[in-house]
Write a protein that holds these residues in place. Sequence first.
Motif, PDB file in Angstrom:
ATOM      1  N   THR A 118       0.846  -1.208   0.047  1.00  0.00           N
ATOM      2  CA  THR A 118      -0.079  -0.089  -0.065  1.00  0.00           C
ATOM      3  C   THR A 118       0.846   1.270  -0.020  1.00  0.00           C
ATOM      4  O   THR A 118       1.473   1.549   0.692  1.00  0.00           O
ATOM      5  CB  THR A 118      -0.944   0.182   1.148  1.00  0.00           C
ATOM      6  OG1 THR A 118      -1.690  -1.216   1.266  1.00  0.00           O
ATOM      7  CG2 THR A 118      -1.900   1.274   1.085  1.00  0.00           C
ATOM      8  N   PRO A 119       1.087   1.814  -1.137  1.00  0.00           N
ATOM      9  CA  PRO A 119       1.934   3.353  -1.153  1.00  0.00           C
ATOM     10  C   PRO A 119       1.415   4.210  -0.074  1.00  0.00           C
ATOM     11  O   PRO A 119       0.484   4.437   0.244  1.00  0.00           O
ATOM     12  CB  PRO A 119       1.712   3.584  -2.728  1.00  0.00           C
ATOM     13  CG  PRO A 119       0.158   3.218  -3.131  1.00  0.00           C
ATOM     14  CD  PRO A 119       0.124   1.803  -2.372  1.00  0.00           C
ATOM     15  N   ASP A 120       2.543   4.685   0.507  1.00  0.00           N
ATOM     16  CA  ASP A 120       2.350   5.789   1.361  1.00  0.00           C
ATOM     17  C   ASP A 120       2.060   7.086   0.867  1.00  0.00           C
ATOM     18  O   ASP A 120       1.593   8.117   1.298  1.00  0.00           O
ATOM     19  CB  ASP A 120       3.765   5.956   2.334  1.00  0.00           C
ATOM     20  CG  ASP A 120       3.798   5.005   3.397  1.00  0.00           C
ATOM     21  OD1 ASP A 120       3.170   5.389   4.453  1.00  0.00           O
ATOM     22  OD2 ASP A 120       3.937   3.901   3.483  1.00  0.00           O
ATOM     23  N   PHE A 121       2.512   7.372  -0.545  1.00  0.00           N
ATOM     24  CA  PHE A 121       2.478   8.513  -1.348  1.00  0.00           C
ATOM     25  C   PHE A 121       1.755   8.338  -2.576  1.00  0.00           C
ATOM     26  O   PHE A 121       2.026   7.371  -3.385  1.00  0.00           O
ATOM     27  CB  PHE A 121       3.746   9.099  -1.454  1.00  0.00           C
ATOM     28  CG  PHE A 121       4.738   9.395  -0.433  1.00  0.00           C
ATOM     29  CD1 PHE A 121       4.317  10.418   0.557  1.00  0.00           C
ATOM     30  CD2 PHE A 121       5.580   8.425  -0.004  1.00  0.00           C
ATOM     31  CE1 PHE A 121       5.204  10.601   1.539  1.00  0.00           C
ATOM     32  CE2 PHE A 121       6.483   8.634   1.023  1.00  0.00           C
ATOM     33  CZ  PHE A 121       6.154   9.551   1.845  1.00  0.00           C
ATOM     34  N   ILE A 122       0.904   9.297  -3.058  1.00  0.00           N
ATOM     35  CA  ILE A 122       0.179   9.082  -4.299  1.00  0.00           C
ATOM     36  C   ILE A 122       0.666  10.385  -4.916  1.00  0.00           C
ATOM     37  O   ILE A 122       0.418  11.445  -4.593  1.00  0.00           O
ATOM     38  CB  ILE A 122      -1.338   9.283  -4.079  1.00  0.00           C
ATOM     39  CG1 ILE A 122      -1.613   8.354  -3.425  1.00  0.00           C
ATOM     40  CG2 ILE A 122      -2.082   9.101  -5.534  1.00  0.00           C
ATOM     41  CD1 ILE A 122      -1.545   6.888  -3.493  1.00  0.00           C
ATOM     42  N   VAL A 123       1.497  10.351  -6.043  1.00  0.00           N
ATOM     43  CA  VAL A 123       2.017  11.280  -6.733  1.00  0.00           C
ATOM     44  C   VAL A 123       1.294  11.576  -7.785  1.00  0.00           C
ATOM     45  O   VAL A 123       1.118  10.623  -8.669  1.00  0.00           O
ATOM     46  CB  VAL A 123       3.642  11.054  -7.096  1.00  0.00           C
ATOM     47  CG1 VAL A 123       4.235  12.198  -7.787  1.00  0.00           C
ATOM     48  CG2 VAL A 123       4.389  10.730  -5.760  1.00  0.00           C
ATOM     49  N   GLU A 124       1.026  12.751  -8.407  1.00  0.00           N
ATOM     50  CA  GLU A 124       0.191  12.996  -9.422  1.00  0.00           C
ATOM     51  C   GLU A 124       0.944  14.122 -10.421  1.00  0.00           C
ATOM     52  O   GLU A 124       1.415  15.288  -9.746  1.00  0.00           O
ATOM     53  CB  GLU A 124      -1.307  13.446  -9.039  1.00  0.00           C
ATOM     54  CG  GLU A 124      -2.029  12.316  -8.518  1.00  0.00           C
ATOM     55  CD  GLU A 124      -3.217  12.709  -7.850  1.00  0.00           C
ATOM     56  OE1 GLU A 124      -3.454  14.117  -7.501  1.00  0.00           O
ATOM     57  OE2 GLU A 124      -4.252  12.140  -7.655  1.00  0.00           O
ATOM     58  N   THR A 125       0.765  13.964 -11.495  1.00  0.00           N
ATOM     59  CA  THR A 125       1.215  15.117 -12.319  1.00  0.00           C
ATOM     60  C   THR A 125       0.221  15.704 -13.489  1.00  0.00           C
ATOM     61  O   THR A 125      -0.821  14.956 -13.592  1.00  0.00           O
ATOM     62  CB  THR A 125       2.364  14.535 -13.353  1.00  0.00           C
ATOM     63  OG1 THR A 125       2.120  13.559 -14.044  1.00  0.00           O
ATOM     64  CG2 THR A 125       3.579  14.236 -12.735  1.00  0.00           C
ATOM     65  N   ASN A 126       0.276  16.750 -14.174  1.00  0.00           N
ATOM     66  CA  ASN A 126      -0.680  17.319 -14.846  1.00  0.00           C
ATOM     67  C   ASN A 126      -0.206  17.780 -16.118  1.00  0.00           C
ATOM     68  O   ASN A 126       1.200  17.804 -16.287  1.00  0.00           O
ATOM     69  CB  ASN A 126      -1.796  18.411 -14.193  1.00  0.00           C
ATOM     70  CG  ASN A 126      -0.849  19.615 -13.775  1.00  0.00           C
ATOM     71  OD1 ASN A 126       0.385  19.984 -14.238  1.00  0.00           O
ATOM     72  ND2 ASN A 126      -1.336  20.307 -13.000  1.00  0.00           N
ATOM     73  N   ASP A 127      -0.712  18.262 -17.083  1.00  0.00           N
ATOM     74  CA  ASP A 127      -0.317  18.639 -18.293  1.00  0.00           C
ATOM     75  C   ASP A 127       0.514  20.033 -18.453  1.00  0.00           C
ATOM     76  O   ASP A 127       1.165  20.478 -19.337  1.00  0.00           O
ATOM     77  CB  ASP A 127      -1.585  19.043 -19.406  1.00  0.00           C
ATOM     78  CG  ASP A 127      -2.105  17.358 -19.753  1.00  0.00           C
ATOM     79  OD1 ASP A 127      -1.261  16.787 -19.584  1.00  0.00           O
ATOM     80  OD2 ASP A 127      -3.446  17.443 -20.012  1.00  0.00           O
ATOM     81  N   PHE A 128       0.480  20.726 -17.219  1.00  0.00           N
ATOM     82  CA  PHE A 128       1.005  22.200 -17.218  1.00  0.00           C
ATOM     83  C   PHE A 128       2.590  21.921 -16.361  1.00  0.00           C
ATOM     84  O   PHE A 128       3.166  22.808 -16.228  1.00  0.00           O
ATOM     85  CB  PHE A 128       0.241  22.822 -16.260  1.00  0.00           C
ATOM     86  CG  PHE A 128      -1.101  23.157 -16.856  1.00  0.00           C
ATOM     87  CD1 PHE A 128      -1.265  24.017 -17.937  1.00  0.00           C
ATOM     88  CD2 PHE A 128      -2.470  22.444 -16.348  1.00  0.00           C
ATOM     89  CE1 PHE A 128      -2.586  24.274 -18.458  1.00  0.00           C
ATOM     90  CE2 PHE A 128      -3.555  22.853 -16.895  1.00  0.00           C
ATOM     91  CZ  PHE A 128      -3.675  23.480 -17.792  1.00  0.00           C
ATOM     92  N   GLY A 129       2.824  20.608 -16.046  1.00  0.00           N
ATOM     93  CA  GLY A 129       4.120  20.324 -15.655  1.00  0.00           C
ATOM     94  C   GLY A 129       4.027  20.376 -14.185  1.00  0.00           C
ATOM     95  O   GLY A 129       5.464  20.412 -13.471  1.00  0.00           O
ATOM     96  N   GLU A 130       3.192  20.251 -13.662  1.00  0.00           N
ATOM     97  CA  GLU A 130       3.115  20.328 -11.953  1.00  0.00           C
ATOM     98  C   GLU A 130       3.041  19.034 -11.632  1.00  0.00           C
ATOM     99  O   GLU A 130       2.373  18.033 -11.971  1.00  0.00           O
ATOM    100  CB  GLU A 130       1.679  21.229 -11.646  1.00  0.00           C
ATOM    101  CG  GLU A 130       1.723  22.656 -12.084  1.00  0.00           C
ATOM    102  CD  GLU A 130       0.110  23.042 -11.805  1.00  0.00           C
ATOM    103  OE1 GLU A 130       0.275  24.245 -11.458  1.00  0.00           O
ATOM    104  OE2 GLU A 130      -0.489  22.492 -11.560  1.00  0.00           O
ATOM    105  N   VAL A 131       3.916  18.799 -10.278  1.00  0.00           N
ATOM    106  CA  VAL A 131       3.683  17.491  -9.670  1.00  0.00           C
ATOM    107  C   VAL A 131       3.467  17.782  -8.136  1.00  0.00           C
ATOM    108  O   VAL A 131       4.059  18.514  -7.497  1.00  0.00           O
ATOM    109  CB  VAL A 131       5.234  16.955  -9.654  1.00  0.00           C
ATOM    110  CG1 VAL A 131       5.391  15.697  -8.971  1.00  0.00           C
ATOM    111  CG2 VAL A 131       5.979  16.855 -11.135  1.00  0.00           C
ATOM    112  N   THR A 132       2.328  17.108  -7.873  1.00  0.00           N
ATOM    113  CA  THR A 132       1.881  17.141  -6.479  1.00  0.00           C
ATOM    114  C   THR A 132       1.814  15.566  -5.868  1.00  0.00           C
ATOM    115  O   THR A 132       1.966  14.778  -6.787  1.00  0.00           O
ATOM    116  CB  THR A 132       0.364  17.796  -6.408  1.00  0.00           C
ATOM    117  OG1 THR A 132      -0.335  17.031  -7.423  1.00  0.00           O
ATOM    118  CG2 THR A 132       0.547  19.302  -7.055  1.00  0.00           C
TER     119      THR A 132
END
Length: 460
Positions: free
Chosen positions: A252-266
Amino acid sequence: MAKQRIGQGTKQQLRQRQRLTPQQLLVGQLIEKPIDLLEDYVSQQLIDNPALEVKVDDEPWDKGAETHDSYDDNEPLPVYDPRPRQDPSTSLSFYDNLREQMGESTLTDRQRTIMEYLIGSLDNDGLLHKDIGSISDEMAIYHNFEATEEEISEVLRRLQEFDPPGVGAQSRQQCLLLQVERRGNGWVKDMLHRIIANYFDDLMKNHWPSLQKILHLSDEEKETLRAEVRKLNPKPGAALSEVQGLSIHQVTPDFIVETNDFGEVTFTLQRGRLPALEVSEAYMESINSLQSLSQRDKARVPELRRDIENAKMLIEALHQRQLTLTKTMSAIIHRQRKFFLDGDEADLKPMALKDIAADTGLDISTISRVTNEKYAETQWGILRLRFFFSDRYDNAGEEISTRAVKSALRDIIDHEDKQHPFTDQQLEQEMRNRGFQTRRRTIVKYREQMGIPKSSLRRQ
């Protein structure tokens, strides 16, 4: 004598500096636990400590807790409230995973009925330990479904094409052979098939000297085959521990990393099944009621206060874990942002634990605990945090990651002419053509680290 006393005093002072408080020890323990083990730990604490309870009403995510060294009726009760988030884990049970693959297969209604029964008949190791005749009899007697042994054998063959490789095998030997059959053609595949098919007992007893002599293998060839055998899995079901995952237990991952088309990483710190915790109001009020009663009842007050202090300590430790993991993941993403955007392993920058410790202001031992057995779910898959760390390689004055060098080397080998694979000297030149000033001895070292045999053994 005076010198001896000074030495003893200095030694005692050093020990004092190294001593950790119970709160610090607890924080360290919780930081090291991945989310699934943390869930189990918190569940047990809720059972063991009556002063700790699950918070019912919602509180803001950033409502923190302060460390309290003693109990005070006027102090606000600390609250641990993880950010609510639906568990994104798509892990299926081992059997559900097989049924899902069955749904994607072209089968008749009769074949689906047989397949369903075969999947339910698999043991936890993923193998079918019943013989075909017994299965035919069971289906006829208990389910009033007549199926010939030929029909069942044909459906079983289809099941054995499912993932993980080796599932549905009727013996450990067949399980390994099924896995070997999925490999690309070449000398290694032919030799593995020959060893497993004809010398299985020697293989299971680890009699490699005998195998080397029988098969006329050089030392290097023997070690290459031995390494390849270790990659085979005789228990494809047990290795998933009843769930599809990345290790012996469900990840079960401790982190969920998401990116979008604008080059943002959250990213989000995963909640899992962790509840919001607080100190019980009723439990605290019980102290006041006991203090107004008999001396015997008053004797329970220290025990109640210990429970409350332990509850506060746990809530604060969970809060500190949250802050520490957040700081660490932020620093990792900052350094490896390009990889999170494009997923190219060659874009991983050289990064060590001490780098993240410097970025966050945390101790290197804390960073080590955070990154141990923790995973991040990214658009490129679920990855260990340690995946993002790699050594530095001096490429003609330019500092790059050794992972980038290995990635380029593997790409060259993957696309070489398999009938005329590159020698190590040719690989050196190919790497230089790509801008990597890598010497031949480094090529050999990295090739061996990645388990890639020399050119003569890669020839197909």
